[in-house]
Design a protein around this motif. Structure first.
Motif, mmCIF file in Angstrom:
data_model
loop_
_atom_site.group_PDB
_atom_site.id
_atom_site.type_symbol
_atom_site.label_atom_id
_atom_site.label_comp_id
_atom_site.label_asym_id
_atom_site.label_seq_id
_atom_site.Cartn_x
_atom_site.Cartn_y
_atom_site.Cartn_z
ATOM 1 N N LEU A 2 48.768 44.911 38.360
ATOM 2 C CA LEU A 2 47.437 44.815 38.935
ATOM 3 C C LEU A 2 46.573 46.020 38.565
ATOM 4 O O LEU A 2 47.090 47.109 38.320
ATOM 5 C CB LEU A 2 47.522 44.718 40.467
ATOM 6 C CG LEU A 2 48.257 43.506 41.039
ATOM 7 C CD1 LEU A 2 48.409 43.659 42.539
ATOM 8 C CD2 LEU A 2 47.526 42.208 40.698
ATOM 9 N N GLN A 3 45.278 45.779 38.559
ATOM 10 C CA GLN A 3 44.309 46.844 38.350
ATOM 11 C C GLN A 3 43.059 46.516 39.159
ATOM 12 O O GLN A 3 42.845 45.371 39.551
ATOM 13 C CB GLN A 3 43.953 46.988 36.873
ATOM 14 C CG GLN A 3 43.284 45.755 36.278
ATOM 15 C CD GLN A 3 42.951 45.898 34.800
ATOM 16 O OE1 GLN A 3 43.359 46.854 34.164
ATOM 17 N NE2 GLN A 3 42.208 44.945 34.263
ATOM 18 N N SER A 4 42.224 47.513 39.410
ATOM 19 C CA SER A 4 41.004 47.275 40.177
ATOM 20 C C SER A 4 40.059 46.388 39.368
ATOM 21 O O SER A 4 39.795 46.636 38.194
ATOM 22 C CB SER A 4 40.327 48.606 40.510
ATOM 23 O OG SER A 4 39.161 48.384 41.274
ATOM 24 N N GLY A 5 39.568 45.328 40.030
ATOM 25 C CA GLY A 5 38.709 44.375 39.328
ATOM 26 C C GLY A 5 37.404 44.148 40.072
ATOM 27 O O GLY A 5 36.825 45.069 40.649
ATOM 28 N N ALA A 6 36.952 42.908 40.068
ATOM 29 C CA ALA A 6 35.682 42.558 40.697
ATOM 30 C C ALA A 6 35.681 42.948 42.167
ATOM 31 O O ALA A 6 36.670 42.731 42.885
ATOM 32 C CB ALA A 6 35.432 41.060 40.547
ATOM 33 N N TYR A 7 34.601 43.535 42.625
ATOM 34 C CA TYR A 7 34.398 43.923 44.014
ATOM 35 C C TYR A 7 35.390 44.987 44.496
ATOM 36 O O TYR A 7 35.519 45.237 45.687
ATOM 37 C CB TYR A 7 34.477 42.695 44.936
ATOM 38 C CG TYR A 7 33.658 41.526 44.464
ATOM 39 C CD1 TYR A 7 32.277 41.535 44.582
ATOM 40 C CD2 TYR A 7 34.266 40.422 43.868
ATOM 41 C CE1 TYR A 7 31.504 40.461 44.138
ATOM 42 C CE2 TYR A 7 33.505 39.348 43.414
ATOM 43 C CZ TYR A 7 32.133 39.377 43.550
ATOM 44 O OH TYR A 7 31.374 38.315 43.106
ATOM 45 N N GLY A 8 36.137 45.602 43.565
ATOM 46 C CA GLY A 8 37.145 46.583 43.947
ATOM 47 C C GLY A 8 38.467 45.971 44.357
ATOM 48 O O GLY A 8 39.395 46.682 44.772
ATOM 49 N N ILE A 9 38.606 44.660 44.234
ATOM 50 C CA ILE A 9 39.841 43.961 44.583
ATOM 51 C C ILE A 9 40.865 44.170 43.471
ATOM 52 O O ILE A 9 40.532 44.161 42.291
ATOM 53 C CB ILE A 9 39.570 42.456 44.779
ATOM 54 C CG1 ILE A 9 38.553 42.249 45.909
ATOM 55 C CG2 ILE A 9 40.851 41.687 45.067
ATOM 56 C CD1 ILE A 9 38.035 40.824 46.003
ATOM 57 N N MET A 10 42.126 44.354 43.849
ATOM 58 C CA MET A 10 43.190 44.461 42.858
ATOM 59 C C MET A 10 43.436 43.093 42.227
ATOM 60 O O MET A 10 43.664 42.100 42.932
ATOM 61 C CB MET A 10 44.468 44.994 43.500
ATOM 62 C CG MET A 10 44.332 46.401 44.049
ATOM 63 S SD MET A 10 43.862 47.617 42.775
ATOM 64 C CE MET A 10 45.394 47.706 41.828
ATOM 65 N N GLU A 11 43.365 43.058 40.912
ATOM 66 C CA GLU A 11 43.498 41.812 40.157
ATOM 67 C C GLU A 11 44.459 42.004 38.991
ATOM 68 O O GLU A 11 44.728 43.130 38.583
ATOM 69 C CB GLU A 11 42.133 41.378 39.610
ATOM 70 C CG GLU A 11 41.114 41.043 40.663
ATOM 71 C CD GLU A 11 39.795 40.570 40.073
ATOM 72 O OE1 GLU A 11 39.055 39.869 40.771
ATOM 73 O OE2 GLU A 11 39.519 40.893 38.895
ATOM 74 N N PRO A 12 44.977 40.910 38.444
ATOM 75 C CA PRO A 12 45.895 41.033 37.312
ATOM 76 C C PRO A 12 45.197 41.563 36.068
ATOM 77 O O PRO A 12 44.044 41.228 35.799
ATOM 78 C CB PRO A 12 46.393 39.601 37.094
ATOM 79 C CG PRO A 12 45.330 38.745 37.701
ATOM 80 C CD PRO A 12 44.789 39.511 38.866
ATOM 81 N N ASP A 13 45.903 42.396 35.344
ATOM 82 C CA ASP A 13 45.422 42.873 34.050
ATOM 83 C C ASP A 13 45.702 41.776 33.029
ATOM 84 O O ASP A 13 46.868 41.459 32.758
ATOM 85 C CB ASP A 13 46.162 44.156 33.677
ATOM 86 C CG ASP A 13 45.708 44.738 32.343
ATOM 87 O OD1 ASP A 13 44.968 44.050 31.605
ATOM 88 O OD2 ASP A 13 46.123 45.864 32.020
#
Length: 219
Positions: free
Chosen positions: A106-117
């Motif tokens: 995971l990495q920080s994505g849209a809106y600061g939510i942790m999302e898959p790389d």
């Protein structure tokens, strides 16, 4: 377009008021209760997945005051249930689905939510359908109603899974997970809104709209 609902204002206004109130309620849950209720809800969810023989699920990575789903994800990994998490595309408010095998994917994505790389976990083909979709929300009711955050991401995913003439031979179970304090008498819903088939809280698993194959239920 907002739907007018008499003296209570438009449906959009009702939803805005309810979002504000429920955000405060959820955010006000003390940390120790938040942790214990999250763990209990995850136990009920894991039991439901096993009972229903669901072998894959799409589930959110917790953000801010959302119910902590990490115990459920880890139990699914132990049980051999495939775990998928969404990645939000802000340009068109859609989601891609990615398999998650380890937290460090995971990495920080849209809106600061942790999302898959996506470099470590590529998006699944559009034809992929998980066995269950487990969603967060600000409010739920016992009729299958769910109030989200207003972005429409899950609505678009539902449309994708339910497209007429689509190529899917099965539909996922449409489930919400949250705290008992988030359950209200009625969530403002339009006729075209997707309705939950399952609601999971620390109090147990509540099934409804079982006749609806894709979570859509006229009322």
């Amino acid at each position: 377009m907002d739907v007018v609902n008499g003296e209570n204002g438009t449906m959009g206004q009702q939803k805005t008021r309810l979002r504000s109130r429920m955000s405060g309620i959820r955010g006000g849950i003390p940390q120790d209760r938040h942790r214990s209720m999250s763990a209990q809800a995850c136990i009920h969810a894991a039991d439901w997945l096993m009972r229903e023989q669901i072998r894959s699920m799409l589930i959110y990575v917790p953000f801010r005051s959302e119910l902590d789903t990490r115990p459920l994800v880890e139990e699914a990994w132990r049980a051999g249930i495939e775990v998928y998490v969404p990645r939000c595309l802000q340009e068109n408010r859609s989601m891609t689905l990615h398999r998650l095998k380890r937290w460090d994917e995971l990495q920080s994505g849209a809106y600061g939510i942790m999302e898959p790389d996506p470099l470590h976990s590529p998006a699944e083909p559009d034809a992929f359908v998980p066995g269950a979709v487990i969603m967060p929300g600000l409010a739920f009711d016992m009729h299958g109603g769910r109030l989200g955050y207003g972005g429409g991401y899950y609505d678009r995913l539902h449309e994708r899974f339910s497209a007429k003439g689509g190529k899917w031979s099965k539909r996922p179970k449409w489930a919400g997970i949250g705290f008992g304090e988030q359950v209200v008498e009625r969530v403002p819903m339009e006729r075209t809104d997707a309705r939950l088939q399952v609601l999971i809280t620390e109090q147990g698993v509540h099934e409804m709209n079982g006749e609806a194959e894709d979570g859509t239920d006229a009322f």
